[in-house]
Design an enzyme around this catalytic site. Structure first.
Site, mmCIF file in Angstrom:
data_model
loop_
_atom_site.group_PDB
_atom_site.id
_atom_site.type_symbol
_atom_site.label_atom_id
_atom_site.label_comp_id
_atom_site.label_asym_id
_atom_site.label_seq_id
_atom_site.Cartn_x
_atom_site.Cartn_y
_atom_site.Cartn_z
ATOM 1 N N LYS A 174 13.549 3.191 -20.987
ATOM 2 C CA LYS A 174 12.454 2.220 -21.065
ATOM 3 C C LYS A 174 11.093 2.910 -21.166
ATOM 4 C CE LYS A 174 11.429 -0.162 -17.358
ATOM 5 N NZ LYS A 174 12.631 0.317 -16.689
ATOM 6 N N THR A 182 10.530 6.003 -22.018
ATOM 7 C CA THR A 182 10.541 6.752 -23.278
ATOM 8 C C THR A 182 10.148 5.841 -24.441
ATOM 9 O OG1 THR A 182 12.284 8.196 -22.417
ATOM 10 C CG2 THR A 182 11.995 8.139 -24.805
ATOM 11 N N ARG A 209 3.458 3.208 -14.612
ATOM 12 C CA ARG A 209 3.410 3.467 -13.174
ATOM 13 C C ARG A 209 3.475 4.976 -12.917
ATOM 14 N NH1 ARG A 209 8.523 0.807 -11.078
ATOM 15 N NH2 ARG A 209 9.214 1.501 -13.118
ATOM 16 N N LYS A 226 17.419 9.956 -9.856
ATOM 17 C CA LYS A 226 16.938 9.351 -11.093
ATOM 18 C C LYS A 226 16.049 10.292 -11.911
ATOM 19 C CE LYS A 226 14.502 5.177 -12.681
ATOM 20 N NZ LYS A 226 13.269 5.755 -13.220
ATOM 21 N N ALA A 249 10.663 -1.707 -8.593
ATOM 22 C CA ALA A 249 10.946 -3.096 -8.948
ATOM 23 C C ALA A 249 12.118 -3.673 -8.164
ATOM 24 C CB ALA A 249 11.230 -3.212 -10.437
ATOM 25 N N PHE A 275 12.991 -1.147 -13.894
ATOM 26 C CA PHE A 275 14.399 -1.541 -13.950
ATOM 27 C C PHE A 275 14.631 -2.623 -14.998
ATOM 28 C CE2 PHE A 275 14.376 0.206 -9.467
ATOM 29 C CZ PHE A 275 15.030 1.373 -9.815
ATOM 30 N N PHE A 332 21.207 6.910 -29.872
ATOM 31 C CA PHE A 332 21.912 8.138 -29.517
ATOM 32 C C PHE A 332 22.729 8.585 -30.731
ATOM 33 C CE2 PHE A 332 20.800 6.571 -25.418
ATOM 34 C CZ PHE A 332 20.857 7.633 -24.534
ATOM 35 N N TRP A 386 12.909 9.361 -28.726
ATOM 36 C CA TRP A 386 13.301 10.514 -27.909
ATOM 37 C C TRP A 386 13.421 11.763 -28.781
ATOM 38 C CZ3 TRP A 386 17.561 13.821 -27.759
ATOM 39 C CH2 TRP A 386 17.678 14.604 -26.595
#
Length: 556
Positions: A71, A73, A94, A105, A273, A301, A381, A409
């Site tokens: 998200k 990214t 954030r 994480k 969140a 999230f 991906f 990415w």
């Protein structure tokens, strides 16, 4: 492929004054933290507040899985893509917490060639905002215990203290503690607790405050506990408000950094969140809207948590109106929701994809409940197949959503052009009619049940006896018109993290409810969600190191 930290460390960053100048910020309005970080002065707002607002784009996602969704990214890459299209855009994110950085994480700077930099600074101490919030929180705790020790003029009941200490770290041993042990001079013996800093009400207050004056008023309203008559005791009554505000006077100023492609990024505040309201500061978002044509922000999230709270708490309180929502998914995550083990996600599996795409479907439906246009993007991906991508594209378009592949990415802004074009087309040709999910006038139980049924898809809500009493008390004190901040696990639409996909025939279990009077919302804790997480068996901290020249390795 290089690691995220290798890519970030090889970046050629612009001086932050040049990044600021690209959106019209003069050097006099910057407070430098070295060459590549700066806070924005309080005076800047007065200079830009009459500018027309740009368009507001929210980036959210399906429920997170071990496969990763990307998200942040996507948010960073979308900002970079708009810059490549000569659009004046900023991102508003954030700040990362040390808890996930050293836990499981990782950091929150994006990934690959869609990162904000300096990555190491951001993921560690940054400009000291979290330290200031932790200090203000714990000052209030110290003054509370000192007041009781020094005679307890406010008649605070030690059994009804609700203010907890905090630390920006995952440390399960601090969840439930005893303080005041030792001699009589060491304080009153009582049970106490810690929360992680991002769950502190002061974090929420900082992120929702309009300015320093509003911050001070909100701090004063914090309820620390109750007296022997059952009446609330506030930070104002402890005379703690001024000192707390003094600790936060710089922390309330938004931070400016840059992406790998020098797009301006405001990074400020960091409530989780799953246990808080999951959005960056109102000040940063409003500043981005005044400084650019397109402001891109994210909510933590999945859309059942961050996006719901963005819509029902942040936008309601701040008067914000999102113009579009980008909903991030991955083929891998959808197959995981369809029952495919993590080690088999690279193989094409249309049957599992069809089974797991119901999670995406529910999130699309939820965003549409707010009457805001949705663009679905697949974070690409190399193992994804054309058949899988085409199936998801058709699925989204049949539900009235724009669709785009994202390769940010791997390719940075270039890989986000398709997504940026779809978002731009949505902004130009579709109208948002944003509205909150529920009215302020609803009772707290009605609000909880609307979220549980409409957003999570629950059959009903089950309240623990303690939660029933707490709701009655909160409404008796006059806080029934506050919005509700649901504390729920992030992995499932339900309060059971193991229920993947789109679960049905389940109840949401409310075990505790408390009011954050300064922040302006009521928190409802569901299931087994923890406000002080613990470290995993093998913490990410095990792999983080620094060499003799100060070069950090292992951050991700």
């Amino acid at each position: 492929m290089k690691t995220d930290i290798q890519i970030a460390q090889e970046a050629q960053m612009s001086h932050i004054r040049d990044v600021a100048a690209s959106v019209g910020i003069q050097e006099d309005d910057l407070e430098f933290y070295g060459k590549h970080k700066a806070k924005l002065s309080n005076e800047l707002w007065d200079k830009v507040k009459d500018n027309p607002d740009g368009k507001l784009v929210l980036v959210t996602a399906i429920n997170p899985t071990p496969a990763g969704e990307g998200k942040t990214t996507t948010t960073v890459g979308l900002g970079e893509a708009f810059a490549r299209m000569d659009k004046k855009a900023m991102i508003a994110l954030r700040e990362p917490s040390l808890g996930p950085c050293f836990g499981i994480k990782g950091g929150a700077a994006g990934g690959g060639y869609a990162q904000v930099v300096p990555m190491e600074d951001l993921n560690l101490h940054f400009t000291g905002d979290f330290h200031a919030i932790t200090s203000a929180n714990n000052l209030l705790a110290a003054m509370l215990d000192n007041h009781i020790q020094q005679g307890n003029a406010l008649q605070i009941d030690p059994r009804q203290i609700v203010w907890k200490r905090c630390l920006d770290m995952n440390d399960r041993a601090l969840r439930n503690i005893v303080v005041g042990l030792g001699s009589k001079m060491d304080g009153m013996v009582r049970e106490d607790h810690f929360v992680i800093t991002v769950a502190s009400e002061i974090m929420a207050i900082l992120c929702l405050a309009d300015d320093l004056a509003d911050l001070r008023v909100r701090l004063g309203k914090i309820i620390v506990g109750y007296n022997f008559a059952g009446e609330p005791v506030t930070a104002d009554q402890l005379n703690a408000t001024g000192a707390m505000a003094a600790l936060l006077k710089d922390a309330i100023k938004p931070n400016l950094i840059q992406t790998l492609e020098h797009t301006p990024a405001l990074v400020h505040g960091g409530p989780f969140a799953n246990i808080a309201h999951g959005c960056n500061s109102v000040r940063a978002t409003k500043m981005a809207l005044k400084l650019c044509d397109i402001a891109i922000t994210e909510a933590g999230f999945g859309a059942d948590l961050g996006a719901e709270k963005f819509m029902d708490i942040k936008c309601r309180m701040a008067g914000l109106k999102p113009d579009a929502v980008v909903l991030v998914a991955t083929v891998r995550a959808l197959k995981y929701n369809g029952g495919v083990p993590k080690n088999e996600l690279g193989a094409e599996n249309l049957d599992a994809l069809k089974k797991g795409i119901v999670n995406l479907e529910k999130h699309i439906e939820n965003i549409q409940k707010y009457d805001v246009p949705v663009v679905v993007t697949l974070n690409s991906f190399v193992t994804d197949t054309d058949a899988e991508n085409d199936y998801i594209r058709r699925f989204c378009e049949e539900r009235g959503c724009e669709f785009a592949l994202s390769e940010v990415w791997e390719k940075g802004g270039e890989g986000g052009i398709e997504l940026a074009e779809k978002v731009l087309d949505t902004l130009e040709n579709k109208t948002s009619h944003y509205h909150p999910l529920y009215e302020d006038s609803k009772s707290l139980k009605e609000k909880i049940e609307i979220i549980a049924k409409e957003i999570y898809g629950a059959r009903g809500v089950v309240y623990e006896p303690a939660a029933q009493k707490q709701i009655a008390k909160i409404e008796e004190m006059g806080f029934s018109e506050f919005p509700v901040c649901m504390a729920k696990n992030q992995y499932s639409l339900s309060d059971d993290a193991k229920k993947l996909g789109r679960p049905t025939d389940f109840d949401i279990h409310i075990r505790e409810v408390y009011v954050s009077a300064g922040a302006g919302f009521v928190v409802a804790l569901t299931g087994a969600v923890m406000t002080m997480p613990g470290l995993p068996k093998v913490p990410a901290a095990n792999n983080i190191d620094v060499d003799g020249e100060g070069k950090i390795t292992g951050l991700f």
